[in-house]
Design a protein around this motif. Structure first.
Motif, short mmCIF file in Angstrom:
data_model
loop_
_atom_site.label_atom_id
_atom_site.label_comp_id
_atom_site.label_asym_id
_atom_site.label_seq_id
_atom_site.Cartn_x
_atom_site.Cartn_y
_atom_site.Cartn_z
N ILE A 307 44.08 41.34 42.85
CA ILE A 307 42.56 41.59 42.22
C ILE A 307 42.06 40.23 41.52
N ARG A 308 42.92 39.21 41.49
CA ARG A 308 42.39 37.53 40.62
C ARG A 308 41.74 36.57 41.80
N ALA A 309 42.80 37.23 42.69
CA ALA A 309 42.82 36.60 44.98
C ALA A 309 41.08 36.79 45.23
N ALA A 310 41.18 38.09 45.13
CA ALA A 310 39.77 38.97 45.63
C ALA A 310 38.75 38.34 44.64
N ALA A 312 38.24 35.90 43.38
CA ALA A 312 37.87 34.00 43.20
C ALA A 312 37.07 33.58 44.63
N ARG A 313 38.10 34.71 45.18
CA ARG A 313 37.22 34.71 47.13
C ARG A 313 35.06 35.14 46.58
N TYR A 314 34.93 36.05 45.74
CA TYR A 314 33.98 36.14 46.14
C TYR A 314 33.17 35.64 45.22
N GLY A 315 33.41 35.01 43.79
CA GLY A 315 32.77 34.64 43.48
C GLY A 315 33.20 35.25 41.51
N VAL A 316 33.65 36.19 41.32
CA VAL A 316 33.54 36.75 40.80
C VAL A 316 34.50 36.84 39.18
N LYS A 317 34.71 37.09 38.49
CA LYS A 317 35.07 36.22 37.21
C LYS A 317 35.61 38.69 36.69
N VAL A 318 36.85 37.60 36.22
CA VAL A 318 37.85 38.88 35.87
C VAL A 318 37.88 38.63 34.32
N ALA A 319 37.77 39.82 33.47
CA ALA A 319 37.98 39.85 32.45
C ALA A 319 39.33 40.68 31.96
N GLY A 320 40.13 40.56 31.31
CA GLY A 320 41.83 40.33 30.96
C GLY A 320 41.93 40.95 30.16
N SER A 344 42.91 23.24 38.70
CA SER A 344 41.63 22.78 39.08
C SER A 344 41.22 22.59 39.50
N ASP A 345 41.15 22.98 41.25
CA ASP A 345 41.45 22.75 42.47
C ASP A 345 40.31 24.15 42.95
N ARG A 346 39.13 23.65 42.69
CA ARG A 346 37.71 25.04 43.06
C ARG A 346 38.09 25.68 44.47
N GLU A 347 38.54 24.07 45.49
CA GLU A 347 38.30 25.50 46.72
C GLU A 347 39.22 26.07 46.65
N LEU A 348 40.28 25.89 46.41
CA LEU A 348 41.38 26.27 46.05
C LEU A 348 41.64 27.76 45.72
N TRP A 349 40.33 28.48 44.62
CA TRP A 349 40.52 29.17 43.78
C TRP A 349 39.52 30.49 44.82
N ARG A 350 38.68 29.54 45.89
CA ARG A 350 37.38 30.40 45.94
C ARG A 350 38.51 30.80 47.82
N GLN A 351 39.50 29.98 47.90
CA GLN A 351 40.33 30.64 48.78
C GLN A 351 41.30 31.53 48.58
N GLY A 352 41.09 31.92 46.99
CA GLY A 352 42.39 32.64 46.34
C GLY A 352 42.94 32.33 46.94
N ALA A 353 43.57 31.24 46.81
CA ALA A 353 45.38 30.61 46.72
C ALA A 353 45.71 29.85 45.19
N LEU A 354 44.90 29.29 44.51
CA LEU A 354 45.22 29.93 43.42
C LEU A 354 44.57 30.65 42.65
N LEU A 355 43.89 30.65 41.50
CA LEU A 355 43.64 31.65 40.33
C LEU A 355 43.18 30.81 39.44
N PRO A 356 41.70 31.42 39.63
CA PRO A 356 41.02 30.42 38.51
C PRO A 356 41.53 31.18 36.90
N PRO A 357 40.71 30.37 35.89
CA PRO A 357 41.31 31.25 34.15
C PRO A 357 40.29 32.00 34.61
N MET A 358 40.52 32.97 33.60
CA MET A 358 39.93 34.32 33.58
C MET A 358 38.68 34.17 32.42
N ALA A 359 38.02 34.71 32.52
CA ALA A 359 36.25 34.30 32.00
C ALA A 359 36.84 35.16 30.78
N SER A 360 37.61 36.14 30.42
CA SER A 360 37.75 36.57 28.36
C SER A 360 38.94 37.44 28.06
#
Length: 439
Positions: A307-310, A312-320, A344-360
């Motif tokens: 879910i977090r990878a998907a 990230a691909r669409y620029g949606v923040k996830v709260a846990g 901290s690689d935003r491009e890898l976040w956008r690809q869903g390869a790495l997970l960005p931090p949670m929004a909250s």
């Protein structure tokens, strides 16, 4: 009180009953006027194959039916949210409300009530973990909609009812013809038709709810809070081929079969969040796969990552959120790891390869157990760790380091928490203990 303390409030627009599911400490039914409307129109509620009508929430197929004294459920939801907004604005408190979480189904989650514990109706068929649950498409509006879909697909025979071989609430996948791994009906042309229809109706309901909320909180007010919806953490049978429990809950998320490709059942939900600029709230943040019985094929870690990878691909923040109320170090460690994200690689976040931090992250819950000495001490240190170990993700590296021992000492010496035993005795279970926003 919240404004005076310079805190923020996340408000949940709850359009469901409380008291029938895990973690429900008290009972709140749907409003009396809704229950009275359902006596006249029983198809207002979701219905299973046995005819049990679930009083937790209104069926999504009734969204636009003028069945509530001349109003539709969607109109009622909008009136409720508008009334809340007007009251908050009138008191000059709109800047205090940071997020509006819009209830979209049972427990406020965008799902079908496929696995009800039915504490409200103990004589009905009761679900127990790790049962696969049941499809909830047997009210007359749902059946009419299904019939039209079958006709449009060129298979009138597919539109008569739900699958005949899907078993019951407490069956396991291999006990059914529909969900078994090899040659199951889910892996057929008919199965794909039905599951696409069933999950698609849920996604459309989520889209309607988000549009409804936006019309209230974005189009008609200035400083608007973030809109959010919540998905359920249906992690049992996630590591099986058919993902049976997710399918009955409305998430068409399966591995590749002999006849059909792998399917990401959460991407359509992420897409509507992206379209409406909404956050996605999700649970299981503290869970590990190994903490669950092997035979139930649980996969909370993989589910959360998918879910977090998907998102990230669409620029949606996830709260846990944590799914269970736990105070152990393993749970705290897992929460912090998930909240930090990866790299901290935003491009890898956008690809869903790495997970960005949670929004909250929201810690559940404010209970008497939280204020037991050991639990409270460990919780204070957990909050300090969240402040320290996620600081770089929130912006200011110069923020002061938080010393958990100093915080604990200050709290225990304060008037509010001078006697933990008294606080524990006065605490009502069921509330959020703490929230960490924009980590």
């Amino acid at each position: 009180m919240v404004k005076k303390a310079d805190l923020k409030l996340n408000a949940v627009m709850s359009f469901h009953a409380c008291g029938a599911n895990v973690g429900d400490y008290f009972r709140v039914t749907l409003p009396k006027w809704v229950l009275e409307a359902a006596e006249k129109d029983p198809d207002l509620f979701f219905t299973d194959q046995y005819g049990y009508r679930n009083p937790e929430c209104i069926s999504l197929w009734a969204d636009n039916a003028k069945t509530l004294d001349g109003r539709t459920p969607l109109e009622s939801y909008r009136d409720f949210m508008q009334s809340f907004r007007d009251e908050i604005e009138a008191r000059g408190l709109m800047d205090v409300v940071e997020e509006i979480s819009v209830g979209c189904g049972p427990c406020g989650e965008l799902r079908y009530p496929a696995y009800p514990e039915n504490k409200i109706s103990p004589n009905s068929s009761q679900w127990q973990f790790p049962g696969i649950g049941e499809f909830q498409c047997y009210d007359q509006r749902a059946l009419g909609n299904l019939a039209r879909a079958g006709s449009e697909a060129g298979h009138i025979e597919w539109g008569g009812a739900g699958p005949h071989d899907a078993g019951g609430y407490n069956n396991l996948p291999h006990e059914t013809g529909f969900f078994r791994a090899q040659h199951g009906s889910w892996d057929s042309e008919y199965g794909q038709f039905f599951l696409s229809w069933y999950s698609g109706e849920l996604v459309e309901h989520g889209d309607r709810m988000l549009r409804c909320a936006r019309s209230v909180f974005e189009e008609e007010c200035g400083d608007c809070p973030t809109i959010a919806i919540k998905c359920a953490g249906v992690h049992w049978w996630y590591n099986s081929r058919s993902h049976a429990a997710e399918l009955t809950a409305g998430y068409f998320n399966t591995r590749s079969g002999d006849n059909v490709p792998e399917r990401d059942g959460y991407e359509p939900i992420v897409k509507i969040c992206g379209r409406h600029g909404a956050r996605l709230n999700f649970t299981c943040t503290e869970m590990r796969d190994i903490e669950h019985p092997f035979f139930s094929r649980c996969g909370p870690e993989g589910l959360l990552r998918q879910i977090r990878a998907a998102a990230a691909r669409y620029g949606v923040k996830v709260a846990g959120e944590n799914a269970l109320c736990r105070f152990d170090q393993d749970a705290y460690d897992k929460i912090i790891t998930n909240c930090r994200g990866e790299g901290s690689d935003r491009e890898l976040w956008r690809q869903g390869a790495l997970l960005p931090p949670m929004a909250s992250f929201t810690f559940l819950r404010l209970s008497k157990e939280l204020f037991e000495d050991d639990n409270f001490n460990s919780f204070v240190h957990f909050v300090a760790r969240m402040a320290n170990e996620t600081r770089a993700l929130g912006g200011n590296d110069e923020d002061k380091f938080v010393n958990g021992n100093e915080v604990l000492e200050a709290l225990l010496n304060s008037e509010i928490l001078s006697n933990l035993a008294e606080v524990r005795d006065e605490t009502s279970s069921g509330f959020v203990a703490a929230q960490f926003s924009d980590l």
